[in-house]
Design a protein around this motif. Sequence first.
Motif, PDB file in Angstrom:
ATOM      1  N   TYR A  62       0.825  -1.212   0.000  1.00 43.19           N
ATOM      2  CA  TYR A  62       0.000   0.000   0.000  1.00 43.19           C
ATOM      3  C   TYR A  62       0.860   1.262   0.000  1.00 43.19           C
ATOM      4  O   TYR A  62       0.497   2.266  -0.609  1.00 43.19           O
ATOM      5  N   GLY A  63       2.007   1.208   0.676  1.00 41.81           N
ATOM      6  CA  GLY A  63       2.914   2.352   0.658  1.00 41.81           C
ATOM      7  C   GLY A  63       3.450   2.634  -0.730  1.00 41.81           C
ATOM      8  O   GLY A  63       3.457   3.791  -1.191  1.00 41.81           O
ATOM      9  N   PHE A  64       3.893   1.582  -1.437  1.00 39.11           N
ATOM     10  CA  PHE A  64       4.365   1.772  -2.808  1.00 39.11           C
ATOM     11  C   PHE A  64       3.229   2.225  -3.722  1.00 39.11           C
ATOM     12  O   PHE A  64       3.426   3.050  -4.605  1.00 39.11           O
ATOM     13  N   ASN A  65       2.046   1.674  -3.486  1.00 38.45           N
ATOM     14  CA  ASN A  65       0.899   2.042  -4.309  1.00 38.45           C
ATOM     15  C   ASN A  65       0.576   3.529  -4.137  1.00 38.45           C
ATOM     16  O   ASN A  65       0.277   4.219  -5.114  1.00 38.45           O
ATOM     17  N   ASN A  66       0.646   4.027  -2.904  1.00 31.34           N
ATOM     18  CA  ASN A  66       0.396   5.452  -2.674  1.00 31.34           C
ATOM     19  C   ASN A  66       1.505   6.325  -3.236  1.00 31.34           C
ATOM     20  O   ASN A  66       1.250   7.419  -3.737  1.00 31.34           O
ATOM     21  N   LEU A  67       2.739   5.850  -3.159  1.00 30.65           N
ATOM     22  CA  LEU A  67       3.852   6.629  -3.721  1.00 30.65           C
ATOM     23  C   LEU A  67       3.771   6.728  -5.241  1.00 30.65           C
ATOM     24  O   LEU A  67       4.187   7.724  -5.835  1.00 30.65           O
ATOM     25  N   LEU A  68       3.239   5.704  -5.870  1.00 36.53           N
ATOM     26  CA  LEU A  68       3.195   5.667  -7.336  1.00 36.53           C
ATOM     27  C   LEU A  68       1.885   6.199  -7.917  1.00 36.53           C
ATOM     28  O   LEU A  68       1.694   6.136  -9.128  1.00 36.53           O
ATOM     29  N   LYS A  69       0.993   6.729  -7.081  1.00 38.07           N
ATOM     30  CA  LYS A  69      -0.285   7.234  -7.585  1.00 38.07           C
ATOM     31  C   LYS A  69      -0.145   8.317  -8.655  1.00 38.07           C
ATOM     32  O   LYS A  69      -0.952   8.344  -9.579  1.00 38.07           O
ATOM     33  N   PRO A  70       0.843   9.210  -8.586  1.00 35.26           N
ATOM     34  CA  PRO A  70       0.960  10.211  -9.666  1.00 35.26           C
ATOM     35  C   PRO A  70       1.215   9.606 -11.045  1.00 35.26           C
ATOM     36  O   PRO A  70       0.945  10.240 -12.065  1.00 35.26           O
ATOM     37  N   LEU A  71       1.698   8.363 -11.107  1.00 38.40           N
ATOM     38  CA  LEU A  71       1.939   7.734 -12.409  1.00 38.40           C
ATOM     39  C   LEU A  71       0.645   7.316 -13.104  1.00 38.40           C
ATOM     40  O   LEU A  71       0.659   6.998 -14.290  1.00 38.40           O
ATOM     41  N   LYS A  72      -0.470   7.316 -12.372  1.00 37.61           N
ATOM     42  CA  LYS A  72      -1.746   6.973 -12.994  1.00 37.61           C
ATOM     43  C   LYS A  72      -2.164   8.009 -14.034  1.00 37.61           C
ATOM     44  O   LYS A  72      -2.976   7.716 -14.905  1.00 37.61           O
ATOM     45  N   ILE A  73      -1.617   9.211 -13.950  1.00 39.71           N
ATOM     46  CA  ILE A  73      -1.887  10.243 -14.955  1.00 39.71           C
ATOM     47  C   ILE A  73      -1.433   9.765 -16.332  1.00 39.71           C
ATOM     48  O   ILE A  73      -2.073  10.043 -17.342  1.00 39.71           O
ATOM     49  N   PHE A  74      -0.340   9.015 -16.353  1.00 33.72           N
ATOM     50  CA  PHE A  74       0.222   8.522 -17.605  1.00 33.72           C
ATOM     51  C   PHE A  74      -0.291   7.125 -17.966  1.00 33.72           C
ATOM     52  O   PHE A  74       0.295   6.448 -18.813  1.00 33.72           O
TER      53      PHE A  74
ATOM     54  N   ARG B  76      -0.496  -0.833  -9.722  1.00 36.82           N
ATOM     55  CA  ARG B  76      -0.751  -2.021  -8.885  1.00 36.82           C
ATOM     56  C   ARG B  76       0.320  -3.082  -9.127  1.00 36.82           C
ATOM     57  O   ARG B  76       0.888  -3.636  -8.187  1.00 36.82           O
ATOM     58  N   SER B  77       0.610  -3.354 -10.390  1.00 38.67           N
ATOM     59  CA  SER B  77       1.617  -4.375 -10.713  1.00 38.67           C
ATOM     60  C   SER B  77       3.009  -3.947 -10.260  1.00 38.67           C
ATOM     61  O   SER B  77       3.772  -4.766  -9.731  1.00 38.67           O
ATOM     62  N   ILE B  78       3.319  -2.683 -10.456  1.00 39.55           N
ATOM     63  CA  ILE B  78       4.638  -2.193 -10.041  1.00 39.55           C
ATOM     64  C   ILE B  78       4.773  -2.277  -8.527  1.00 39.55           C
ATOM     65  O   ILE B  78       5.823  -2.666  -8.007  1.00 39.55           O
ATOM     66  N   SER B  79       3.705  -1.954  -7.808  1.00 31.91           N
ATOM     67  CA  SER B  79       3.737  -2.022  -6.340  1.00 31.91           C
ATOM     68  C   SER B  79       3.916  -3.451  -5.864  1.00 31.91           C
ATOM     69  O   SER B  79       4.662  -3.705  -4.908  1.00 31.91           O
TER      70      SER B  79
END
Length: 128
Positions: A40-52, A57-60
């Motif tokens: 969940y921590g990685f998922n929250n850190l990577l949320k800005p990448l959803k713009i692109f 989810r897979s990366i996390s």
Amino acid sequence: IANILFTSIIDSLIIVLRLLLILSISFIIYKKSTLISIYYGFNNLLKPLKIFNIDTRSISIILALSLTLIPIFIKEVNDLKLCFNNHSCKLNFNYIIKNPQTLFITFFNNLFTKIDLLELGLKSKSFE
């Protein structure tokens, strides 16, 4: 020439220190957190990448699972030390320099076997 050699030695020492710092920080994070909280921590850190339109989810999941490999590395190293000590081989610097193939082939063979088992476990839970 001595200045170039001294500079490259200092640069390589800085890289080694950075790698040790990364390994120790990731080990502390793994020991103090659960796998789900790391995910969940990685998922929250990577949320800005959803713009692109990047699948965070897979990366996390990949990043969280890669942190679980650290104890596997440590266990494999301890098992190899025990195995070599049982066969009356001293694991000192000279032995590692003279016979690196026996150490590294055994280590990576066992490690890749465990990674294959981890992959089979993920496939059985239908994660592709």
